[in-house]
Structure formats: C-alpha cells, structure tokens
Design a protein around this motif. Structure first.
Motif, PDB file in Angstrom:
ATOM      1  N   ALA A 240       0.828  -1.209   0.000  1.00  5.00           N
ATOM      2  CA  ALA A 240       0.000   0.000   0.000  1.00  5.00           C
ATOM      3  C   ALA A 240       0.860   1.257   0.000  1.00  5.00           C
ATOM      4  CB  ALA A 240      -0.929  -0.007   1.212  1.00  5.00           C
ATOM      5  N   ARG A 252      -9.760   4.517  -1.691  1.00  2.95           N
ATOM      6  CA  ARG A 252     -10.079   3.118  -1.417  1.00  2.95           C
ATOM      7  C   ARG A 252     -10.157   2.306  -2.704  1.00  2.95           C
ATOM      8  NH1 ARG A 252     -15.753   1.111   1.163  1.00  2.95           N
ATOM      9  NH2 ARG A 252     -16.474   1.799  -0.873  1.00  2.95           N
ATOM     10  N   LEU A 255      -6.687   1.406  -4.099  1.00  2.00           N
ATOM     11  CA  LEU A 255      -6.076   0.337  -3.316  1.00  2.00           C
ATOM     12  C   LEU A 255      -6.760  -0.998  -3.595  1.00  2.00           C
ATOM     13  CD1 LEU A 255      -5.634   2.097   0.149  1.00  2.00           C
ATOM     14  CD2 LEU A 255      -3.815   1.454  -1.439  1.00  2.00           C
ATOM     15  N   ARG A 256      -8.075  -0.978  -3.672  1.00  2.00           N
ATOM     16  CA  ARG A 256      -8.821  -2.216  -3.897  1.00  2.00           C
ATOM     17  C   ARG A 256      -8.450  -2.843  -5.246  1.00  2.00           C
ATOM     18  NH1 ARG A 256     -14.108  -0.307  -3.992  1.00  2.00           N
ATOM     19  NH2 ARG A 256     -13.869  -0.062  -6.246  1.00  2.00           N
ATOM     20  N   LEU A 261      -8.060  -6.254  -3.411  1.00  2.00           N
ATOM     21  CA  LEU A 261      -8.630  -6.383  -2.072  1.00  2.00           C
ATOM     22  C   LEU A 261     -10.141  -6.237  -2.136  1.00  2.00           C
ATOM     23  CD1 LEU A 261      -6.162  -3.958  -0.275  1.00  2.00           C
ATOM     24  CD2 LEU A 261      -6.056  -6.450  -0.192  1.00  2.00           C
ATOM     25  N   ASP A 263     -13.537  -4.385  -0.150  1.00  2.00           N
ATOM     26  CA  ASP A 263     -13.717  -3.037   0.399  1.00  2.00           C
ATOM     27  C   ASP A 263     -13.209  -2.938   1.834  1.00  2.00           C
ATOM     28  OD1 ASP A 263     -14.770  -2.092  -1.919  1.00  2.00           O
ATOM     29  OD2 ASP A 263     -16.866  -2.203  -1.289  1.00  2.00           O
ATOM     30  N   ALA A 266      -9.415  -2.773   1.853  1.00  2.00           N
ATOM     31  CA  ALA A 266      -8.946  -1.485   1.352  1.00  2.00           C
ATOM     32  C   ALA A 266      -9.188  -0.380   2.375  1.00  2.00           C
ATOM     33  CB  ALA A 266      -9.640  -1.161   0.035  1.00  2.00           C
TER      34      ALA A 266
END
Length: 682
Positions: A240, A252, A255-256, A261, A263, A266
């Motif tokens: 991250a 978010r 990152l997801r 990932l 929710d 993230a």
C-alpha cells in the motif's frame, strides 16, 4: 486566580522543545516582528524541511506574549481570493487587531493568487499588522520586481539542518549511539522529515550502528525508507505504501483494484495510511510527503525492477480506465493522475510542472462575451501573431476553445482544438497555416473520407519559455480531445516553437516544416493517428513513464511509404513481378506496412497479394474479377489472351473483369497500408 493550562499549551510547549537547529531563523523572525518597517516575511524551502514547525514556534511565542495571531493553512481553504479573505476576516481570534500577526502556511497552494495577495490583500491590512508566509517556492517574480518588496519584505530560505543541529534532532528522537547518530545525519543530509522517518525505525538485530548495509546504497532516501519498511510493516502495508509512492492520489478504490482487495481490506489499509505522520489528505485522495513518496519510488525500483514495472502497470490501468470513462468535468483530474506517472523521466521533469492542476482551472470559451473574444484575439495576436486566423476560428468553431484561468479569474492561457475536416472551404484563406498544413499532409498521406483532422494551438500569456502549468493543462486537454472517433492527423502549430517543440517531440510528433505568416515563421508539427491509433499511442507512452534515463524513443507513427498515386503504380508493378523474386525485392512496397515487420519483406508482399485476392473473393459479385486476377497474376496462363481462353470469356469481358479486380485489390491493399493488414495466412 491561577490560569488553567490547557492541552493546547502542553502540546505547544512540547513542539517548541522539539524544534532544534532553528535558532538563527527564529532570531530573524523575532527581529522582523519588532521591525516597524517590515510587513511581510516569506519563508520558503522544500517539503518537510521544517517551515510549519517554525510557524508553530512563532505562534507559540506570540501566545506567550499575549500578542494576537492567527494561523491559516492554505490546504484547508477553498480556492479563490474571496475564500482566503473570508478566512482572515471571519476566523477565531483577532489577528487584525493592533500589533496582530497573520501566519500563512503552505502558500504554494495559494500561488495563483500571489499577485493579488501582494497588490490587493496585503495593502488592505492595518499598517501595524505583520504577515508571515511559508511556501515551497521562492516569492513570486512580481514581488521581487517591486521595490516596495525589497524595502518592506523579508525573504528567509529554510534549508536542511547543519550537521550539529541534525545530530541534536536525531538524539531528541531517542537515538543515543554516537556512531548511529553520525550515520543518520550523513544519510539524511539534515532533512528533518527524513530524520523523523529514519529514527522511527528500530535498529535491526545484529546491527552495531543501527543503520545497516542499506546506507552503502547511493540513494540515501531509498536506504532510509528501506530501513523503515523492514521493521513491523506487513507485506500488504508495504504494498500500500508503494501504491502511495507511485500514484498522485490514493483512495479506497485504487487500493482495492491495484492490490486486489475487498472493500473492508482497502478501508483498513487506507485508515492505516492516514495515520502515518507523513500522510496528507486532500479532497481527491491521500498522498504522502514528497520525500517519502520519492524514497518509496527509488526503493522499489532499486529492490525489484520487475515489481516496480508491475505496480506501474496496475496503477496505470486504473488511471487510464478512469480517464477513459470520466465525464468532461472530471477528466482533468484523471489526466493529472496519468501525467504524474511521467515524473520519473528526466525529460518530462523539464517539460511539465507536475502540480495539482487545480492551480489553474480549465473552462469553455464564453462565446457570447465580447470582452473575452477580444482578449483571445489580442492574446493570440501578441503571442502567436495570428489575430485574423484566431478571429476566424472563434467565429467558425467557438466550441474548439478552452480558457485557462487561475483561482481569481486571471486568464493564464488558452487552447484551440479545431477540426479541419469540419471547417468550411474558406478555412485556408483565413488561416494560411491550416492551408499550408493540409497541403503538406496531402503529400504524405492524404486525408481519408470521414477522418477527423485536428488543428491545435496552445497559448500561454506569460509568453515564450514560460509554458509552466498551462502545458500540463494542454496535455490533459489533448488526452481528451484526441480520443475522438476516426482520428487521423493531429496538427500542432506555434510561432513559439522553442517553447512547445520539446513537448511535441516527447509526445511522438514530427516536424513538417514552417509556414511564413506576415514575416513570422509558424512551426507545424503533426502525427498520423490513423497509422498509429490513439489507443496504441497511449499504451506506447507507458515506456516513457518507466524511463528513468530519459533515453526512450518517442512513439512516432510509422510513415506512409508511398503517396497514393505512387502506391497505385507500385501495386501494378508488384502484380507483374509477383513470380520474379529479384524484381520483387526492388519494389518500393518492401518498405511499406504491408511488408514489414518480417524477415523477408518480398515474400511477405507476395503473401499479401494472395491474401488480398482471397479476401476479395468473399465479396459479393467479385468472383469474375478474382478469377481474372488469379489466372493473370497468381497462376498465370501465359498471356492475357490465353487467360481469357482458360476462363472461357471474350477478351473484352476478361479485360473489364481484370481492371475491376486490379482496382479493387489496389484499394484493399491501400486500406491495409493505412490501418494495418490482417495477419498473413499460414
């Protein structure tokens, strides 16, 4: 009664104790506050160097003296002069009272308003009010050019700490070992935030100095960050952090998608990132302090180049997808995300500002505003020396114009993205450069029916050599306007070639020449997106984003080997020489898109002819013509008379079918030359 100490007092006292190595700067600021002749102090230095800490220290001293003060962080303010003035006049406390002090942090975010701040806002304050400003860049040029600034202003550069002060800060952060202190001071070069990051990392087991072998690496920031990440950071948190190091903004969804990932995962990572002391939150996402972000980039590139390239590809895919789907109002933000990925390329670092594009706003031309139309005509007349052509395009295609202005409404530049294919027949008469460009294009690769042809002219009010953040906006606008369906030629022109040519070359454009207009040479550059489609060009630019050496070649579109008439003649020669390898290798088409790439261009040409005849045979009512081609060129009967006899046709009928076949085959091969041929039959 005794005064009750608040938590704020406790925190302020702690911050003052932690401020080390700034005695000289504090002494200068104390002198400024007591100098009736000075009204403005300007602190400037790179991010993380301690400017905010100095402002906090000054605010603490003023509180101890019961002197009115107010601290404003420009990151917390909406854009615009009105919002800033309201924050000054409507905030808590009374900094504008007698002997008050206004402290303004992160002034770089207010930079578009710098002339207004100096010329309008500051003079409106009471004479006994002092203003202290802190920003990353030196004072605005217009300030330094004003004698009043020299008389009543103070410039205070804030640099890295000297070795002794840096050592004191390292010790204040809990490091006692002298050798480790010395190593950290050398590695950080006295940068306060780098010291904070390095001293937050515990010493690895077995290390005598606590710095480890990473300090032997030439990139000091990457070594320190490597030490920090090795201790107590899980692999997913490390990943991250690297996403934050690579992307302009992180939310978010990014990152997801990048880290695959859900929710919840993230959200957990984003919450952890927001707690980092070097994290900064913005309306459009989270970022890290510059020195941390740069260190993360360098660290990953050094440790694992394949992982770095993979991360880049995943981040880029999300950014490009967002930009492709974004409505016009959000396109600039996503284009800024993509442009940010170029910051590691040394060539790009000299071309783009890499600032948040919010410093300058883009909006459509107000076509019903006579004053704005007059401004555009005058500005293009002054900078581009083409007022008549400008007036024509303003009338003919008012929607082609975009205006760039700062937060206070001052116009910083403009850009025209006109469609030559939609222009009237008198366009060349009103715009000689457009007419010259179209003639040059016809000599290279004539415009096809239905092809979109773009003529773009960017303008910066600051004049030659000062494209600045406007160039970022022009690049962002181009990413949207060039995504038009059926895009072919894009033509870029300017009377200030020296300013724009490096940007055009970087984007893979080539110089066609220059057109003289009223004694002024206007440079004309172009790129054929029919030969190298927009999507391919955008994908090819990824090589530049990963190039840390500045040596990657621009994604230039492959030129058309022959003009249309010459191509027609070469196809007829090709058909006649199809069974003669020596003459086939001498055909001009061996350098065309039909023949390359491949180990044997001549053999590939022969394959293309067979492939083309087979494709024509699938078309309705083409069977007689393809049979004539087959028995004349592919499996020659010996002569045209014999071919007609083999086909059972009168000679005149045979000649008519053969002419149709040659004409249709030549048109098909030309289409393949322009748009790319299908894969050869195996």
């Amino acid at each position: 009664m005794f005064a009750v100490e608040t938590v704020a007092d406790l925190l302020a006292r702690s911050r003052r104790r932690s401020l080390v190595g700034r005695a000289e700067e504090l002494a200068v600021l104390r002198g400024f506050l007591d100098d009736d002749g000075r009204v403005l102090a300007y602190l400037h230095g790179p991010g993380g160097v301690g400017k905010s800490a100095l402002l906090d220290a000054v605010a603490g001293e003023l509180a101890g003296l019961a002197r009115p003060a107010r601290v404003l962080d420009c990151a917390d303010l909406p854009p615009g002069a009105a919002a800033f003035a309201q924050a000054v006049l409507g905030g808590p406390g009374d900094a504008l009272a007698a002997d008050g002090v206004l402290l303004v942090d992160r002034f770089e975010l207010l930079e578009p308003l710098a002339p207004w701040f100096w010329r309008t806002f500051l003079p409106s304050l009471p004479a006994d009010v002092k203003v202290v400003v802190a920003g990353r860049r030196p004072p605005h040029e217009s300030w330094r050019a004003d004698r009043a600034f020299a008389d009543h202003g103070l410039v205070l550069p804030v640099r890295n700490l000297p070795a002794d002060a840096a050592g004191e800060l390292v010790r204040a952060r809990g490091v006692a070992d002298d050798e480790r202190v010395a190593s950290l001071v050398r590695a950080t070069r006295g940068h306060p935030l780098a010291i904070v990051i390095a001293t937050d990392a515990p010493a690895p087991a077995g290390s005598r100095t606590g710095t480890g072998a990473l300090l032997e690496h030439p990139d000091v920031a990457a070594r320190l960050l490597g030490r920090f990440l090795e201790e107590g950071v899980t692999p997913v948190r490390r990943a991250a952090l690297h996403v934050c190091g690579h992307a302009r903004r992180v939310d978010r969804a990014l990152l997801r998608e990048v880290l695959d990932l859900d929710d919840a995962g993230a959200d957990e990572l984003l919450d952890w990132l927001r707690e980092r002391p070097y994290a900064e939150s913005h309306p459009d996402g989270l970022t890290l302090h510059d020195v941390v972000r740069d260190a993360l980039e360098a660290d990953l590139r050094w440790r694992d180049r394949e992982a770095f390239a993979s991360l880049h590809g995943r981040v880029r895919a999300v950014v490009v997808d967002r930009m492709t789907r974004a409505p016009a109002a959000e396109h600039v933000r996503h284009a800024a995300d993509l442009l940010h990925l170029h910051r590691g390329n040394p060539r790009a670092q000299h071309l783009y500002a890499f600032e948040d594009l919010g410093a300058v706003l883009a909006r459509p031309l107000r076509a019903d505003d006579p004053e704005e139309l007059a401004w555009v005509t005058e500005a293009y007349g002054d900078v581009e020396r083409r007022p008549a052509a400008t007036a024509y395009w303003l009338r003919a295609q008012p929607r082609a114009w975009t205006i760039f202005e700062d937060a206070r409404g001052h116009r910083a530049g403009a850009c025209m993205v006109a469609r030559l294919d939609q222009a009237g027949p008198d366009a060349a008469e009103h715009d000689p450069v457009a007419g010259w460009a179209l003639r040059e294009l016809a000599a290279r690769r004539p415009v096809q029916p239905g092809e979109a042809v773009v003529h773009q002219i960017g303008l910066v009010v600051a004049g030659p050599g000062h494209v600045g953040v406007v160039s970022d906006h022009v690049a962002a606008l181009s990413l949207r306007e060039w995504a038009v369906h059926g895009l072919g030629w894009v033509v870029l022109t300017s009377a200030n070639e020296a300013s724009w040519a490096p940007h055009w070359s970087y984007a893979g454009f080539e110089r066609l020449g220059a057109c003289a207009v009223d004694g002024v040479d206007v440079a004309v550059w172009a790129r054929d997106f029919l030969r190298g489609p927009y999507a391919e060009w955008l994908a090819a630019m990824a090589d530049f984003e990963l190039d840390a050496t500045g040596t990657a070649s621009p994604p230039v579109a492959a030129p058309v080997a022959l003009a249309r008439a010459d191509f027609r003649d070469a196809v007829r020669r090709l058909l006649k020489d199809l069974r003669d390898p020596v003459r086939l290798r001498a055909n001009p088409l061996v350098d065309s898109r039909l023949a390359v790439p491949g180990p044997d261009p001549a053999a590939r040409l022969a394959e293309r002819v067979h492939q083309g005849v087979a494709a024509l045979a699938e078309a309705p009512r083409m069977e007689p013509a393809t049979r004539a081609l087959d028995r004349t060129f592919l499996r020659p009967a010996g002569s045209q008379e014999k071919a007609a006899e083999v086909l059972g046709l009168p000679f005149s009928t045979y000649r008519r079918h053969l002419a149709t076949g040659v004409e249709r085959l030549e048109a098909l091969l030309w289409d393949w030359e322009l748009h790319g041929p299908p894969a050869p039959d195996d």
